[in-house]
Design a protein around this motif. Structure first.
Motif, PDB file in Angstrom:
ATOM      1  N   VAL A  70    -106.246 -12.206 -36.890  1.00 55.80           N
ATOM      2  CA  VAL A  70    -105.685 -13.225 -36.003  1.00 55.80           C
ATOM      3  C   VAL A  70    -106.664 -13.441 -34.857  1.00 55.80           C
ATOM      4  N   ILE A  71    -106.945 -14.710 -34.565  1.00 54.09           N
ATOM      5  CA  ILE A  71    -107.803 -15.047 -33.423  1.00 54.09           C
ATOM      6  C   ILE A  71    -107.032 -16.017 -32.538  1.00 54.09           C
ATOM      7  N   ILE A  72    -106.902 -15.652 -31.265  1.00 49.17           N
ATOM      8  CA  ILE A  72    -106.259 -16.519 -30.279  1.00 49.17           C
ATOM      9  C   ILE A  72    -107.365 -17.079 -29.390  1.00 49.17           C
ATOM     10  N   ARG A  73    -107.389 -18.405 -29.243  1.00 49.03           N
ATOM     11  CA  ARG A  73    -108.420 -19.057 -28.434  1.00 49.03           C
ATOM     12  C   ARG A  73    -107.762 -19.926 -27.378  1.00 49.03           C
ATOM     13  N   TYR A  74    -108.308 -19.878 -26.179  1.00 45.13           N
ATOM     14  CA  TYR A  74    -107.834 -20.761 -25.125  1.00 45.13           C
ATOM     15  C   TYR A  74    -108.998 -21.105 -24.194  1.00 45.13           C
ATOM     16  N   GLN A  75    -108.878 -22.287 -23.547  1.00 44.66           N
ATOM     17  CA  GLN A  75    -109.908 -22.733 -22.609  1.00 44.66           C
ATOM     18  C   GLN A  75    -109.445 -22.417 -21.200  1.00 44.66           C
ATOM     19  N   SER A  76    -110.311 -21.776 -20.435  1.00 45.06           N
ATOM     20  CA  SER A  76    -109.953 -21.376 -19.082  1.00 45.06           C
ATOM     21  C   SER A  76    -111.203 -20.947 -18.331  1.00 45.06           C
ATOM     22  N   PRO A  77    -111.226 -21.147 -17.015  1.00 47.81           N
ATOM     23  CA  PRO A  77    -112.369 -20.662 -16.246  1.00 47.81           C
ATOM     24  C   PRO A  77    -112.350 -19.136 -16.099  1.00 47.81           C
ATOM     25  N   ALA A  78    -111.202 -18.496 -16.342  1.00 44.70           N
ATOM     26  CA  ALA A  78    -111.091 -17.035 -16.235  1.00 44.70           C
ATOM     27  C   ALA A  78    -110.188 -16.518 -17.354  1.00 44.70           C
ATOM     28  N   GLN A  79    -110.389 -15.287 -17.761  1.00 41.52           N
ATOM     29  CA  GLN A  79    -109.566 -14.677 -18.804  1.00 41.52           C
ATOM     30  C   GLN A  79    -108.124 -14.585 -18.327  1.00 41.52           C
ATOM     31  N   ARG A  80    -107.160 -15.053 -19.150  1.00 36.20           N
ATOM     32  CA  ARG A  80    -105.748 -15.079 -18.772  1.00 36.20           C
ATOM     33  C   ARG A  80    -104.897 -14.096 -19.561  1.00 36.20           C
ATOM     34  N   GLY A  81    -105.457 -13.459 -20.538  1.00 37.64           N
ATOM     35  CA  GLY A  81    -104.661 -12.559 -21.368  1.00 37.64           C
ATOM     36  C   GLY A  81    -105.423 -11.296 -21.684  1.00 37.64           C
ATOM     37  N   SER A  82    -104.720 -10.365 -22.316  1.00 45.28           N
ATOM     38  CA  SER A  82    -105.360  -9.128 -22.748  1.00 45.28           C
ATOM     39  C   SER A  82    -104.874  -8.774 -24.141  1.00 45.28           C
ATOM     40  N   GLY A  83    -105.641  -7.963 -24.821  1.00 46.57           N
ATOM     41  CA  GLY A  83    -105.299  -7.529 -26.166  1.00 46.57           C
ATOM     42  C   GLY A  83    -106.381  -7.923 -27.143  1.00 46.57           C
ATOM     43  N   GLY A  84    -106.591  -7.085 -28.134  1.00 42.00           N
ATOM     44  CA  GLY A  84    -107.617  -7.335 -29.135  1.00 42.00           C
ATOM     45  C   GLY A  84    -109.007  -7.182 -28.554  1.00 42.00           C
ATOM     46  N   THR A  85    -109.990  -7.653 -29.297  1.00 41.50           N
ATOM     47  CA  THR A  85    -111.373  -7.670 -28.836  1.00 41.50           C
ATOM     48  C   THR A  85    -111.615  -9.022 -28.187  1.00 41.50           C
ATOM     49  N   VAL A  86    -112.006  -9.031 -26.935  1.00 37.12           N
ATOM     50  CA  VAL A  86    -112.137 -10.274 -26.167  1.00 37.12           C
ATOM     51  C   VAL A  86    -113.606 -10.680 -26.068  1.00 37.12           C
ATOM     52  N   THR A  87    -113.895 -11.934 -26.412  1.00 37.19           N
ATOM     53  CA  THR A  87    -115.221 -12.513 -26.224  1.00 37.19           C
ATOM     54  C   THR A  87    -115.036 -13.888 -25.586  1.00 37.19           C
ATOM     55  N   SER A  88    -116.103 -14.421 -25.009  1.00 35.51           N
ATOM     56  CA  SER A  88    -116.031 -15.764 -24.440  1.00 35.51           C
ATOM     57  C   SER A  88    -117.288 -16.529 -24.818  1.00 35.51           C
ATOM     58  N   SER A  89    -117.111 -17.855 -24.971  1.00 33.84           N
ATOM     59  CA  SER A  89    -118.223 -18.720 -25.322  1.00 33.84           C
ATOM     60  C   SER A  89    -117.836 -20.160 -25.014  1.00 33.84           C
ATOM     61  N   GLY A  90    -118.705 -20.884 -24.334  1.00 34.24           N
ATOM     62  CA  GLY A  90    -118.498 -22.311 -24.088  1.00 34.24           C
ATOM     63  C   GLY A  90    -117.226 -22.647 -23.338  1.00 34.24           C
ATOM     64  N   GLY A  91    -116.795 -21.793 -22.428  1.00 32.88           N
ATOM     65  CA  GLY A  91    -115.577 -22.057 -21.670  1.00 32.88           C
ATOM     66  C   GLY A  91    -114.295 -21.635 -22.365  1.00 32.88           C
ATOM     67  N   TYR A  92    -114.415 -21.022 -23.536  1.00 34.70           N
ATOM     68  CA  TYR A  92    -113.245 -20.549 -24.284  1.00 34.70           C
ATOM     69  C   TYR A  92    -113.232 -19.026 -24.308  1.00 34.70           C
ATOM     70  N   TYR A  93    -112.039 -18.464 -24.352  1.00 33.46           N
ATOM     71  CA  TYR A  93    -111.850 -17.024 -24.544  1.00 33.46           C
ATOM     72  C   TYR A  93    -111.229 -16.817 -25.915  1.00 33.46           C
ATOM     73  N   TYR A  94    -111.699 -15.781 -26.608  1.00 34.24           N
ATOM     74  CA  TYR A  94    -111.226 -15.446 -27.946  1.00 34.24           C
ATOM     75  C   TYR A  94    -110.715 -14.014 -27.939  1.00 34.24           C
ATOM     76  N   HIS A  95    -109.501 -13.819 -28.435  1.00 35.76           N
ATOM     77  CA  HIS A  95    -108.919 -12.489 -28.614  1.00 35.76           C
ATOM     78  C   HIS A  95    -108.777 -12.295 -30.118  1.00 35.76           C
ATOM     79  N   THR A  96    -109.523 -11.334 -30.671  1.00 43.04           N
ATOM     80  CA  THR A  96    -109.542 -11.111 -32.114  1.00 43.04           C
ATOM     81  C   THR A  96    -108.818  -9.815 -32.445  1.00 43.04           C
ATOM     82  N   PHE A  97    -107.872  -9.907 -33.386  1.00 40.51           N
ATOM     83  CA  PHE A  97    -107.101  -8.749 -33.839  1.00 40.51           C
ATOM     84  C   PHE A  97    -107.373  -8.525 -35.323  1.00 40.51           C
TER      85      PHE A  97
END
Length: 105
Positions: free
Chosen positions: A70-97
């Motif tokens: 499962v990958i959760i992606r959202y656009q934000s200037p700052a990380q808004r969530g926690s959980g999984g492995t978190v990466t960021s690219s191009g203004g998006y944050y990705y949480h991978t489970f």
């Protein structure tokens, strides 16, 4: 984050013939002469189907399906969530489970 595949179907098998290949996206090879009749499992983290058994009797099993991801992606200037492995690219944050986990926003 790269190429995305849906879970591939497991390969078919028929008696003593070589098992068919699994579909792209992690499907397992079907059982047959080459695999002693056992269907191969789907690839981990793909949701791919397990390969079918090459025997109709004798306790030979089809392969188990691959685990999912499962990958959760959202656009934000700052990380808004926690959980999984978190990466960021191009203004998006990705949480991978790749296993059970909890996303907290």
């Amino acid at each position: 984050l790269g190429t995305t595949y849906a879970g591939g179907g497991g390969g078919g098998a028929y008696l003593y013939n070589p098992g068919g290949s699994g579909g792209s996206g992690g499907g397992g090879q079907g059982g047959g002469d080459q695999n002693n009749g056992l269907g191969q499992p789907g690839s981990a983290n793909t949701g791919g189907g397990g390969g079918g058994s090459g025997y109709h009797s004798g306790g030979k099993d089809g392969g188990a399906g691959g685990s999912g991801k499962v990958i959760i992606r959202y656009q934000s200037p700052a990380q808004r969530g926690s959980g999984g492995t978190v990466t960021s690219s191009g203004g998006y944050y990705y949480h991978t489970f790749n296993s059970s986990g909890t996303f907290t926003a």
